[in-house]
Each structure stands twice: as structure tokens, then as C-alpha cells.
Write a protein that holds these residues in place. Sequence first.
Motif, mmCIF file in Angstrom:
data_model
loop_
_atom_site.group_PDB
_atom_site.id
_atom_site.type_symbol
_atom_site.label_atom_id
_atom_site.label_comp_id
_atom_site.label_asym_id
_atom_site.label_seq_id
_atom_site.Cartn_x
_atom_site.Cartn_y
_atom_site.Cartn_z
ATOM 1 N N ASN A 357 0.840 -1.185 0.000
ATOM 2 C CA ASN A 357 0.000 0.000 0.000
ATOM 3 C C ASN A 357 0.883 1.245 0.000
ATOM 4 N N GLU A 358 0.263 2.416 0.148
ATOM 5 C CA GLU A 358 1.025 3.658 0.100
ATOM 6 C C GLU A 358 2.035 3.751 1.239
ATOM 7 N N ALA A 359 1.708 3.117 2.366
ATOM 8 C CA ALA A 359 2.614 3.157 3.512
ATOM 9 C C ALA A 359 3.756 2.160 3.366
ATOM 10 N N GLY A 360 3.776 1.397 2.281
ATOM 11 C CA GLY A 360 4.820 0.416 2.081
ATOM 12 C C GLY A 360 4.566 -0.914 2.755
ATOM 13 N N GLU A 361 3.382 -1.085 3.318
ATOM 14 C CA GLU A 361 3.057 -2.347 3.965
ATOM 15 C C GLU A 361 2.573 -3.358 2.927
ATOM 16 N N GLU A 691 -17.325 8.737 -17.619
ATOM 17 C CA GLU A 691 -18.589 8.930 -16.905
ATOM 18 C C GLU A 691 -18.384 9.353 -15.444
ATOM 19 N N TYR A 692 -17.333 8.841 -14.806
ATOM 20 C CA TYR A 692 -17.156 9.097 -13.378
ATOM 21 C C TYR A 692 -15.816 9.779 -13.076
ATOM 22 N N GLY A 693 -15.148 10.258 -14.137
ATOM 23 C CA GLY A 693 -13.881 10.935 -13.919
ATOM 24 C C GLY A 693 -13.967 12.100 -12.942
ATOM 25 N N GLU A 699 -5.682 10.496 -7.426
ATOM 26 C CA GLU A 699 -5.116 9.153 -7.248
ATOM 27 C C GLU A 699 -5.983 8.102 -7.931
ATOM 28 N N GLY A 700 -7.307 8.236 -7.812
ATOM 29 C CA GLY A 700 -8.205 7.286 -8.478
ATOM 30 C C GLY A 700 -8.039 7.315 -9.979
ATOM 31 N N ARG A 701 -7.971 8.533 -10.541
ATOM 32 C CA ARG A 701 -7.769 8.617 -11.985
ATOM 33 C C ARG A 701 -6.408 8.052 -12.387
ATOM 34 N N HIS A 702 -5.390 8.265 -11.490
ATOM 35 C CA HIS A 702 -4.068 7.686 -11.775
ATOM 36 C C HIS A 702 -4.138 6.170 -11.806
#
Length: 882
Positions: A357-361, A691-693, A699-702
Motif C-alpha cells: 500500500n502507500e505506507a509500504g506495507e 462517466e465518473y472521472g 489518485e483514483g484517476r491515476h
Amino acid sequence: MSLSNWLLPLTTRWLVPMFLLLVALAALSLRYGHEMDQAEASVMAEETLRLRERLNTEQTRLDRQASLGRDLLFRRVVGGLGLHSGIEHALLLDQRGRVLASLSRRDLGLPIEKVMERMNGADLALRQVLTRPSSKVIEVERFGDAPILTGLVPIETGDRLVVVVNASRSLAVRRAGVQSELMREGLVMLATAALLAVLLHLIWFRRAERLAQALGEMGAGHLSVRTGISGRDELALIGAQADRMAERLSADRERLRKMKQVVDRSPLVVIEWRNAPGWPVSYVSDSLRLWGYAPVDLMEGRIQYNDLFHPDDVQRVNAEIAHYFAHGPDEYQQEYRLRCADGSWVWVDDRTALERNEAGEVVRISGILLDITVQKEAQLAQQAQAQTLRLFYELPFIGMAISSTADKRWLQVNDRLCEILGYPREELLELPWTDITHPDDLKPNLNLFDDLSAGRIDSYGMQKRFVRKNGEVVDTEINVRPLRNPDGSILHLFTTVQDITDRLRANAQLSEQMDRLARAEALARLGSWTFDPDTQQGWWSSQMFHNLGLDPSDGAPDFEGFLERLHPDDRAIVAADMQHMTRGESVGDVVFRTNPAHGEVRWFQGTVRRQERDVSQLPLYTGTMLDITPVKQAEELLRRTNEALEQRVKERTAQLSDANHELEAFSYTVSHDLRAPLRGIDGYSQLLLEEYGPQLDDEGRHFVERVRAGVSQMSELISDLLDYSHLDRRTMGSDAVEVQSLIERLLELFAPDIERHGVEVVQQVEPLTLRLDREGLKLALRNLIGNALKFSGSGSAPRIEIGVSQRGQSCLIWVKDNGVGFDMQYHDRIFGIFQRLHRAEDYPGTGVGLALVSKAVQRMGGRVWAQSELGQGATFYLEFPV
């Protein structure tokens, strides 16, 4: 409830007609207001003009009557005004304000105040005009916003004529006409709006509803449903895309089912663990049953994966995992043993990937397990064999050594060699072998050494003499073989040395006996005989008796006795030759068998030589009888072996055919089933962005963009893999290919990229026609030009050069760029599949392009190579026979 909340539940089929209706009503309303305002202004202007003209006429008449002093005529003139349409009041007032003439006789002679009191203030227009100051000209004014006109006419006598005109009737008539016209226009507009609504319903909304229903059913999993919408409009295009999407999804679902079956049938075990004590399993493929476990046992926790490790491997494996979790890398490989359900152990090659994850875990662990028990046992056996070879190296009956080619020094020697040469190991390792070689043998030895170093021979052996430390000479037989590097150069020399001093001494003692036994050795298993036709007598060697199973003490049998020892089927041939010999005629060689009644059947080859003698004598015959039973047995064995091999070839051919069918089925699965879900993922991710951009954060779009990038890369990889596999299976054609025309078509294909990057393309193409596979050459050139554009596109002045020329009996094609280039030490590596020298983030690709080029050129009988320097670009060459 707001208008937006009220409109949201409505569908477009109702909103559009309502919108058209509202637009029509709004237009009618605006037109109505405008036309009514225009009608009122027009009527009032006309009435004002008419009243002013009438008052001018009446003023003239009143001035004429006033000069005659005729009051009765005044009343007639004023009363005549009542005949005109719209005039409600007409009063002629003297200077004192008394009514001289009026439309009503009751007003005559009364003060105007009385008259107005009788009106009870109902006529405000009359009051307004009477309050005006006197004027010398006719004044006509409108009373407020009402359709009423007031007129004030001064008379020469000082009297005043007051007139009030009501234009309501004229205005009503005019407005009625306008309303009638607007009503007709409104009906036409409403009919047009209704017709448009009906047409939209028929050609758009009803088809949109059908499309929505079909998409709903597709979304519910009914992938056999189709929209059935035809045409060339947007709905038809969407419907066609939806139908194709349903077909792809249906194919994807079938392909995923087949792929799952392939995975379940394969020896690979696909597994996912949770990052928790005991490594609980969240997914495992059905191929786990190969080890005797059901997947549900691990996924439901009835069996802990950590408990399956071999006790000797648990600590090591967990320590390695802890290190990878803490320091990486996120893709690693381990080997360990797992316990099967029957208690046996298997070696497993574990290829693991970590997801953080983002925390590196670490949040997810996935792996592919491969049973490598056979390979591991072979490796252990190889280690054991190496140990055995080390023991063999120290065997006491043969000397062994490893020496250097540079200074000819001993690098390693065994005890037996030290014993043969008479030197301790330490001293022998300090000496080159040339120093202890006998001077007479040194030059031949060096000649052989030079031939071996130059590659003219692969190994050599010789007899040579060494000088021991004590000065004695020892005779040896040496055999030298090179140990080579991967590039073919010699690393070391491996030498075996045997002390043959005693053997040479024994050979000298046996040489005399060997001469006497030479004929016996030459005639081993070979009987000899002679026959004299004149005396009808013959001689047999002892081997002849042995070959036929006879006792030499009994003497040679007669013809009948000899023939009786032969196979019944072969007697006639031998008897005919014997008759020829009795007459002195020529006799040929013959092959025959022994009689099975006297034991094992033996095969013999008879050879006869005729020796001419005196004319008065018949020729003397000498012959041999060679036992060729082993040869015949070998021939029979070879025949049976050939039959067995032919049968095995047929079986292997059938197996190969089945394997090819399976490979074709797998290729079909990859091309049609594996691509389809990728297209589905690509399409849905695109819809998600469109539709949901706005609802997704950066981050979601990335993440979605990363998914689309991965899908694109996976699709390219599948296409390249299929192209690579098809090259091996398909038959290469022999087409007449105009190289220049093919290059022009490929450059047109890359025209957008060339224009976008501003690449200068230089062609040095000679007009040549090659006879080879068109698609293979097209594939190779397309990949080379694509590579050149990719690696030169980032430069300030990108430039690629494409050349074709004939050199002797070969055609040379080259593609040159001024891009990043590569180190020539990786030349062979770049043509391997999945081999990349640059990061995918810097230069996208799958690592299959140059492998496709190499495979295609190889299949077409050509060759490919490259020349490059880092930062100086690269040139790729293709060579084909003309």
C-alpha cells in the motif's frame, strides 16, 4: 420540490417533446405580446390621425358658424360628431363654461360642473381635458394607457370644443385579427413540434429504449442478447459496439473458463496468501490436488501453509520472507520442500510477488509454485557425481593434472602423478611440464600443443618420456584435452598420464610371440580349407571343424557328410558350387546356415579363391568359412529395431500432430479469449474515466490510467507472442517482393509518428525484387522501423536512414537511427525474447520485437546483426540471398 428534482426522473423521450412544446409556447407568447403591442400602437396612431383630421374639419365649420352667430348650427355640428364611430362625448363650451352644444340635450345650457356631477366622475378623460389650460391649436392626447383619445378645439369666439373618443372597438377588431393569425401560426408550430417529437420517438427514443434494454440484459449476464439496431447514426454505432462487446465478453467468459481449466491441469500451482501468521491462503488453483490437498482445505484454514514446510526449511524460508518484506525486492524466488498429503516431500520453486500500500506495507502476496523435485534430485545427483569425480581424480592407478596454457605450469596434480614423476606435490606445482620432459620428446610435444592452441586439433595423445627428480627416465602415455571457456577459448588443459614402462618391457618380450600368432589372430573365428579337384582331396583347419561342430580327430567329412551339416534350404546352393569346383570352374562367395538338427543355427560366409596350376591340372581351390552369426544377429536386431523405430516414429508423429493441434488451440485461446477481457477492461476503464472521472480524485484517476496502460501493454505482449509462435508454425511463402514498394507502404503506416516527432527519413533504396515470404519481411522491417522511431524520437534532431543494396549474390537491408544506441557486449542478448536494455518507462515495448525480427529472418534463410555505440545510434542489418 425544485424543477430539477421534478425533471430528473423523466426520460429523454418526455423531456425533448416537453422542451419542444415549451419552446413553441414561449415563441408564441413573445410573438403574441409583440403583435398586440404593435396592433395597439397602430390603432391608436390611426385613431389619433383620424380624430385630428375630423377636428380640423369641425373647427373650420364651427368658426364659420360662430361668425354668423347661429347657435342652432352649433348644435347640429356638434351633434353630427355623434355619428362618428367611437366618439363618446362632444361638448361645446362658452367662455363661462356653459354647454352650448352636446351630444345629449340634457347638457344644454348647464355649467360644465353640473354636467360632470351628473356623470358622477365616471369619465376621467373628460375631467382631464377640461383641466388643461387654453390653447390656440387643436390638441389631441391619449388618456393614460387606456384606448381613449381626448381632443380640445379652440373656436375664434373663445369657445372650446371638447371631444372624448373611445378606440376600444377598433382596437378589439384589430386584436381579434392578430389573435386569429397567431392562432393559425401557433397551431402550425405546435403541429411541427408534435411531428418532430413523433419522429424523434420513432427514429431515436424507441431505438434508444431498445438499446438500453439490450445493454441491461447484457449487464445482467445475458451475453447472447443483441441490440438489433441498424443504420449509420450514433445509436446504430453504439449498438454495433455493444454487440461486439457482448461477443467479446462471451468469448472472454468462455476463454476464462478454458484458461482456468488449463491452469488447473498444468503442473503450476497459483496461490495467494494473506499477510498474517501461518500465511493463510486466500486463493489456490485446483492443481494443488497434485500434492493430495483440496484447495478448500487451505482457503478455509483447515491446513496452514506454514505447517507444510519441511522442518529443515521453516526457519530459513521465514527469515528470507521477513527480509524481503522489510527491504525488498517485491519479486523474489525461493526453493523449499513441502509435505504432500501422503507424507512424501516435494521440492518447490516459489516465484513470489508482493503488493504494497502507500505506507509500504505488504497487503497481498501472490506466487506461482512449480514442482522441481526431479530437477532438484538431478542437481543433488550431479553434486554426488562431482564428489565421485573428485574421488576418481585421486585414483591410484592413473596420473591426472590440470595445467595452464600460458606458462605451461602444473596447476593441480594428483598423488599418482607425483608418484610417477618422482616429485613432491609442492615442487611439481612450481615446475612447467616442459622442464621435466625428455629433450628428445619435447619438440613433438610442443608441436602438438601448438596445434591444440591454434584450434587445428581438439585433443592429442602421445608416448613421451619424463625425467624424474633422481634423473631416471620414465616412459608414459599422455592424453591431453582442453577445458574451454563459453567463447571457445582454452581455459586449462586436462592431462592423464600412465606409466607404461612395464608395458613396453612386456611388449618387447611378446613381440616374437605376437608375430607367430598374427595369422591366428587374423583368422579368429575363420576356418580355412583347400581342395584339389584332381585328387578329390581336401584339407580343413581346426577352426573349420569347430565351426561345424565336428571332431578334428575324425577327419574331414565327404561331400555328403558336409552337406548334411548344412541347413536344408541352403544345401542346393553349396552343392552347386562344389560341383563347379570338381570341374575346375569359377565359384563365387556364398552365405549359408548350419543344420538346426545339430544344435544352434550359425551363419557362415564362404569365400573361394581359384589358383591356376599347370595346364594339365585343374585349378587348386582355397577357401575360408567365416562365422558371421553375430553380424546376422545384428542385422536381425537392426531390422527389428528399425521396425520398432518406424512404429515409434509413427507414434511420435501422431503425438506431435496432437501437440500441434493443442498449440493451435492454445494460440486461438490467447488471440481470441485472452484479448477479449483486455478489451473489456480497456472499454470499461475508458467509460469509468468518461462517466465518473469528475467523481474520482487524482489518485483514483491515476489508478485507472495505470490499469489502461497495463491493458495496452498486455495486449501488445499477447500480439507479439502470437506473432512469435506463428512464425514457427506457418509455412513461409516464396513471393516476389519489391522491397522499395514495401518500405514506402511501411513509411506511410508510420507517417503520423514521423510527423509528430519531426523525424527526418533518408532512403537509399535500390530497386530490388526478392523472392521470399512477404509477410515475414514486412514483419521484420516494421519492427526495425518502429524501433528506430522509438529510440530516436526523443532527440533534438531525430533522423533515420533506410537502405537497400545488392552486394554480390546477397541483398543487404539496413535501418539506421541516431538514438540512444546500446553496448555491443549485449548484441546477442537484444535478439532474445523479452530482452530489454532500457526501462519500459523510458522506452515502451514488450521485448519481443527484435526476437520476431530474428525469428522471421532465420525462417526466410537470412541473417540479422547490429552495430551500435552508446549515444551514437544503432544500425540493424538484414541479409538475404538474391
